[in-house]
Design an enzyme around this catalytic site. Sequence first.
Site, PDB file in Angstrom:
ATOM      1  N   HIS A 102     -15.671  32.396 -22.276  1.00 50.54           N
ATOM      2  CA  HIS A 102     -15.197  33.573 -21.535  1.00 50.54           C
ATOM      3  C   HIS A 102     -15.262  33.245 -20.043  1.00 50.54           C
ATOM      4  CE1 HIS A 102     -14.340  37.640 -20.528  1.00 50.54           C
ATOM      5  NE2 HIS A 102     -15.479  38.239 -20.818  1.00 50.54           N
ATOM      6  N   ASP A 107      -8.823  30.883 -15.908  1.00 50.33           N
ATOM      7  CA  ASP A 107      -9.936  30.037 -15.462  1.00 50.33           C
ATOM      8  C   ASP A 107      -9.522  28.640 -15.038  1.00 50.33           C
ATOM      9  OD1 ASP A 107     -11.653  31.856 -17.814  1.00 50.33           O
ATOM     10  OD2 ASP A 107     -12.305  31.716 -15.730  1.00 50.33           O
ATOM     11  N   HIS A 164      -5.755  31.293 -25.070  1.00 49.42           N
ATOM     12  CA  HIS A 164      -6.158  32.690 -24.858  1.00 49.42           C
ATOM     13  C   HIS A 164      -5.975  33.445 -26.155  1.00 49.42           C
ATOM     14  CE1 HIS A 164      -6.511  36.698 -23.086  1.00 49.42           C
ATOM     15  NE2 HIS A 164      -7.092  36.093 -22.088  1.00 49.42           N
TER      16      HIS A 164
HETATM   17  C1  SDX Z   1     -11.212  34.371 -20.325  1.00 52.23           C
HETATM   18  O1  SDX Z   1     -10.212  37.992 -23.542  1.00 52.23           O
HETATM   19  C2  SDX Z   1      -9.900  37.883 -22.320  1.00 52.23           C
HETATM   20  O2  SDX Z   1      -9.012  38.525 -21.825  1.00 52.23           O
HETATM   21  C3  SDX Z   1     -10.689  36.869 -21.519  1.00 52.23           C
HETATM   22  C4  SDX Z   1     -10.224  36.664 -20.084  1.00 52.23           C
HETATM   23  C5  SDX Z   1     -10.511  37.866 -19.210  1.00 52.23           C
HETATM   24  O3  SDX Z   1      -9.839  38.037 -18.186  1.00 52.23           O
HETATM   25  O4  SDX Z   1     -11.494  38.571 -19.495  1.00 52.23           O
HETATM   26  O5  SDX Z   1      -8.850  36.383 -20.069  1.00 52.23           O
HETATM   27  C6  SDX Z   1     -10.986  35.514 -19.410  1.00 52.23           C
HETATM   28  O6  SDX Z   1     -12.222  34.335 -20.978  1.00 52.23           O
HETATM   29  C7  SDX Z   1     -10.135  33.324 -20.476  1.00 52.23           C
HETATM   30  C8  SDX Z   1     -10.515  32.236 -21.527  1.00 52.23           C
HETATM   31  C9  SDX Z   1     -11.505  31.245 -20.879  1.00 52.23           C
HETATM   32  N1  SDX Z   1     -12.018  30.350 -21.921  1.00 52.23           N
HETATM   33  C10 SDX Z   1     -11.613  29.064 -21.967  1.00 52.23           C
HETATM   34  O7  SDX Z   1     -10.771  28.557 -21.231  1.00 52.23           O
HETATM   35  C11 SDX Z   1     -12.302  28.255 -23.063  1.00 52.23           C
HETATM   36  C12 SDX Z   1     -11.267  27.418 -23.799  1.00 52.23           C
HETATM   37  N2  SDX Z   1     -10.392  28.325 -24.583  1.00 52.23           N
HETATM   38  C13 SDX Z   1     -10.674  28.429 -25.990  1.00 52.23           C
HETATM   39  O8  SDX Z   1     -12.048  28.439 -26.298  1.00 52.23           O
HETATM   40  C14 SDX Z   1      -9.847  29.538 -26.666  1.00 52.23           C
HETATM   41  O9  SDX Z   1      -8.552  29.367 -26.288  1.00 52.23           O
HETATM   42  C15 SDX Z   1     -10.225  30.982 -26.480  1.00 52.23           C
HETATM   43  C16 SDX Z   1     -11.655  31.245 -26.778  1.00 52.23           C
HETATM   44  C17 SDX Z   1      -9.911  31.427 -25.109  1.00 52.23           C
HETATM   45  C18 SDX Z   1      -9.373  31.808 -27.458  1.00 52.23           C
HETATM   46  O10 SDX Z   1      -9.694  31.336 -28.684  1.00 52.23           O
HETATM   47  P1  SDX Z   1      -9.172  31.984 -30.065  1.00 52.23           P
HETATM   48  O11 SDX Z   1      -8.157  33.036 -29.844  1.00 52.23           O
HETATM   49  O12 SDX Z   1     -10.384  32.333 -30.849  1.00 52.23           O
HETATM   50  O13 SDX Z   1      -8.390  30.762 -30.699  1.00 52.23           O
HETATM   51  P2  SDX Z   1      -9.055  29.703 -31.625  1.00 52.23           P
HETATM   52  O14 SDX Z   1     -10.369  29.241 -31.031  1.00 52.23           O
HETATM   53  O15 SDX Z   1      -9.061  30.253 -33.005  1.00 52.23           O
HETATM   54  O16 SDX Z   1      -8.029  28.467 -31.530  1.00 52.23           O
HETATM   55  C19 SDX Z   1      -6.787  28.518 -32.238  1.00 52.23           C
HETATM   56  C20 SDX Z   1      -6.309  27.079 -32.278  1.00 52.23           C
HETATM   57  C21 SDX Z   1      -7.387  26.139 -32.810  1.00 52.23           C
HETATM   58  O17 SDX Z   1      -6.689  25.031 -33.354  1.00 52.23           O
HETATM   59  P3  SDX Z   1      -7.047  24.572 -34.868  1.00 52.23           P
HETATM   60  O18 SDX Z   1      -8.532  24.212 -34.794  1.00 52.23           O
HETATM   61  O19 SDX Z   1      -6.775  25.811 -35.727  1.00 52.23           O
HETATM   62  O20 SDX Z   1      -6.151  23.402 -35.087  1.00 52.23           O
HETATM   63  O21 SDX Z   1      -6.044  26.609 -30.948  1.00 52.23           O
HETATM   64  C22 SDX Z   1      -6.953  25.569 -30.616  1.00 52.23           C
HETATM   65  C23 SDX Z   1      -8.107  25.649 -31.593  1.00 52.23           C
HETATM   66  O22 SDX Z   1      -8.663  24.352 -31.784  1.00 52.23           O
HETATM   67  N3  SDX Z   1      -7.441  25.857 -29.260  1.00 52.23           N
HETATM   68  C24 SDX Z   1      -7.811  24.912 -28.402  1.00 52.23           C
HETATM   69  C25 SDX Z   1      -8.140  25.604 -27.226  1.00 52.23           C
HETATM   70  N4  SDX Z   1      -7.960  26.926 -27.413  1.00 52.23           N
HETATM   71  C26 SDX Z   1      -7.532  27.069 -28.687  1.00 52.23           C
HETATM   72  N5  SDX Z   1      -7.895  23.549 -28.533  1.00 52.23           N
HETATM   73  C27 SDX Z   1      -8.313  22.891 -27.430  1.00 52.23           C
HETATM   74  N6  SDX Z   1      -8.637  23.491 -26.258  1.00 52.23           N
HETATM   75  C28 SDX Z   1      -8.564  24.833 -26.121  1.00 52.23           C
HETATM   76  N7  SDX Z   1      -8.858  25.397 -24.962  1.00 52.23           N
END
Ligand code: SDX
Length: 376
Positions: free
Chosen positions: A222, A312, A261
């Site tokens: 997050h 971010d 996201h």
């Molecule tokens: C913020 O909710 C909000 O609005 C938050 C926010 C706000 O203003 O409050 O926008 C702020 O928190 C932005 C996000 C910051 N976090 C990061 O940058 C951390 C990296 N991002 C990931 O952890 C992820 O994208 C999330 C947590 C943001 C969202 O994850 P989801 O919706 O739970 O998606 P998921 O983890 O189920 O991933 C789906 C697929 C997976 O692939 P498979 O394993 O199914 O093959 O996408 C891949 C994931 O591996 N994936 C990523 C990835 N994000 C998703 N792979 C590599 N790097 C990533 N960043």
Amino acid sequence: MAEPVGVQRGLEDVVALESRICFIDGKQGRLIYQGYDIRDLAARSTFEEVAYLLWYGRLPTAAQLADLKERFGTLRALPDRLQEQVDRMPADAHPMDILRTAVSGLAFFEPEETRPGASSIGGAQRLTAVLPTILGQFHRRRKGLPPLAVRPELSQAAYLLYALLDREPTELEARAIDVALILHADHELNASTFAARVTASTLSDLYSAVTSAIGTLKGPLHGGANERVMELLDEIGVPTRVDEVVHAKLVRHERVMGFGHRVYKVEDPRATILRDWSRRIGEAAGDLHYYELLRKLEEVVHREKGLYPNVDLYSGSIYSLLGITHDLFTPIFASSRVAGWTAHVLEEYQDLRLIRPTAKYVGAVDLPYIPVAQRS
Ligand code: SDX
């Protein structure tokens, strides 16, 4: 009693409540605060105006805006006894832990008026005004800088920079931070805002709700991602190493911070705006190496995983170029999001419903109780 739905892990796509505060169109990549598009607000508004908009549901008149600015100035100072507590906190503590503990401690010294039922706008303004002071006092002490003068005449953005850098920001620097504060101010039911609403839905107080939110924002999935993006850039070093480092991470099924996201399926509109500010601040500083690394990172992560940047990805490059240390990046996020957290808490108090989902039980049932003497 509605028919229970199947398990939605992470409550993905679950509509938990109705709200007027923020609308996210994940397919179109649009973000709206109380009816106003974030692109208009980032281009033409200020953090003070946006905080007013989130709390009251309308843009302020000139007199209302001047009054809020004055309130922020007068509400910045910490109670002496809380200052003494902050001064005794470990100098090597993470600033998010300082923030969480200080906000929790502030509740001991604040008047009843910030409790639910009365006007909690007072508490919302107090918490928004005071977060930069908590950060500035702690950061100056750990760096051996002179104690922070609470500068009531400075805007929230300029004061935040002054508190963290011990120098007057330039107009461009203050505007860059003001835009960042606008962009981070709210984002519907993100995890930390949801945590605040769950706390408020029990009729707990505003300070407890914001304490819950700070603890939630700290997580690297997050708000903590902006700090880890910079660690990744320092690990990569030069654009020619981006492919190699990203590939190694993806092979290990690691997340690349700053990408992906839960709601946006296209580019986060905040990333679009912060990308341009990263370039502008880099050009002003004569140092575009972060910007160039990030552009290459975007290209490789999109090619390899089809992912887009989120809020971010670029924010840390801007803060870094302004001379802010990495562990203050998420606290800056919190200094802005406190406006959204408190707006959602006020909305929860106005139309309260205890937030209490259920779990699908998959454990054992009807096990016979064995007295401890007979257990092996
Ligand atoms: C913020 O909710 C909000 O609005 C938050 C926010 C706000 O203003 O409050 O926008 C702020 O928190 C932005 C996000 C910051 N976090 C990061 O940058 C951390 C990296 N991002 C990931 O952890 C992820 O994208 C999330 C947590 C943001 C969202 O994850 P989801 O919706 O739970 O998606 P998921 O983890 O189920 O991933 C789906 C697929 C997976 O692939 P498979 O394993 O199914 O093959 O996408 C891949 C994931 O591996 N994936 C990523 C990835 N994000 C998703 N792979 C590599 N790097 C990533 N960043």
